[in-house]
Scaffold this active site. Structure first.
Site, PDB file in Angstrom:
ATOM      1  N   ILE A  26      22.666  69.677  90.483  1.00 55.33           N
ATOM      2  CA  ILE A  26      22.542  68.885  89.267  1.00 55.33           C
ATOM      3  C   ILE A  26      21.774  69.675  88.215  1.00 55.33           C
ATOM      4  O   ILE A  26      20.893  70.468  88.550  1.00 55.33           O
ATOM      5  CB  ILE A  26      21.863  67.516  89.560  1.00 55.33           C
ATOM      6  CG1 ILE A  26      21.762  66.661  88.292  1.00 55.33           C
ATOM      7  CG2 ILE A  26      20.517  67.682  90.238  1.00 55.33           C
ATOM      8  CD1 ILE A  26      21.322  65.228  88.523  1.00 55.33           C
ATOM      9  N   CYS A  27      22.131  69.464  86.957  1.00 56.24           N
ATOM     10  CA  CYS A  27      21.470  70.108  85.820  1.00 56.24           C
ATOM     11  C   CYS A  27      21.604  71.634  85.954  1.00 56.24           C
ATOM     12  O   CYS A  27      22.674  72.134  86.238  1.00 56.24           O
ATOM     13  CB  CYS A  27      20.015  69.635  85.739  1.00 56.24           C
ATOM     14  SG  CYS A  27      19.231  69.946  84.138  1.00 56.24           S
ATOM     15  N   ASP A  28      20.516  72.388  85.770  1.00 53.15           N
ATOM     16  CA  ASP A  28      20.621  73.848  85.865  1.00 53.15           C
ATOM     17  C   ASP A  28      21.022  74.313  87.260  1.00 53.15           C
ATOM     18  O   ASP A  28      21.575  75.398  87.415  1.00 53.15           O
ATOM     19  CB  ASP A  28      19.289  74.501  85.459  1.00 53.15           C
ATOM     20  CG  ASP A  28      19.377  75.182  84.099  1.00 53.15           C
ATOM     21  OD1 ASP A  28      20.390  74.988  83.385  1.00 53.15           O
ATOM     22  OD2 ASP A  28      18.428  75.917  83.739  1.00 53.15           O
ATOM     23  N   SER A  32      23.385  73.015  88.950  1.00 51.50           N
ATOM     24  CA  SER A  32      24.855  73.033  88.967  1.00 51.50           C
ATOM     25  C   SER A  32      25.369  74.335  88.366  1.00 51.50           C
ATOM     26  O   SER A  32      26.324  74.922  88.863  1.00 51.50           O
ATOM     27  CB  SER A  32      25.427  71.824  88.213  1.00 51.50           C
ATOM     28  OG  SER A  32      25.169  71.914  86.823  1.00 51.50           O
TER      29      SER A  32
END
Length: 198
Positions: free
Chosen positions: A101-103, A105
């Site tokens: 998730i977020c960075d 990903s």
């Protein structure tokens, strides 16, 4: 119990982990054991100021875990984070549940595991720029809060609830109906979500 590994680096986004881990423990009825992984066994401090002592460092991870979940944060772009690459590659190669998730990903993009699966991240252009030649999956990018393609789950940084739901579904933590009820209750709120009938 099967272990689920959560990778948390310094300045990790604690809220992105909290929904998933609490739901696994509440809905999973003892099916899974939550474990944390970081680069060392030293305390790791979240963006919100919580300190945790990881269960494993990057060199002491068991091979029989069920899923690897990378929690976003402020340090995935640091050189030290590259130590997680081998763990991600091993998880992907063995067909285990893999989420970011977020960075985190976008970090999956730097490892090359997003090239042949539908996925999302914070921003396609940022993903392409950061991952460079390791990323060739632009046609499979979907501008959506969270995307699950078989065992790979990705989400942007505003999608903690959506990411949690897709991870819960991928792990079969509970029935789809129970997971939907949990998601709607937390996403829509106490007074809006339709409650299960007693």
């Amino acid at each position: 119990m099967k272990e689920i590994l959560f990778v948390v680096l310094e300045q990790y986004a604690d809220w992105e982990a909290a929904y998933i881990t609490s739901a696994i423990n509440m809905l999973g009825q003892g099916k899974y054991d939550i474990k944390t992984v970081s680069l060392t066994k030293n305390y790791v401090k979240s963006i919100g100021g919580f300190k945790i002592m990881p269960d494993y460092d990057i060199k002491s991870i068991p091979t029989d875990y069920e899923a690897l979940i990378l929690i976003g944060g402020m340090t995935w772009r640091n050189d030290e984070a590259k130590q997680v690459k081998e763990l991600v590659e091993d998880c992907y190669k063995n067909g285990k549940v893999l989420g970011g998730i977020c960075d985190a990903s976008a970090f999956l993009g730097t490892v090359g595991v997003l090239n042949n699966v539908n996925h999302t991240s914070n921003d396609l252009n940022d993903l392409k720029q950061w991952a460079g030649s390791a990323y060739t999956g632009e046609t499979k990018y979907i501008a959506k809060q969270a995307v699950r393609d078989n065992n790979i789950i990705t989400a942007n940084g505003t999608a903690a609830m959506e990411f949690a739901k897709e991870v819960l579904l991928a792990l079969n933590v509970a029935s789809e109906e129970k997971i939907a009820e949990w998601y709607n209750f937390h996403k829509l709120g106490y007074y809006t979500a339709s409650m299960p009938k007693m």
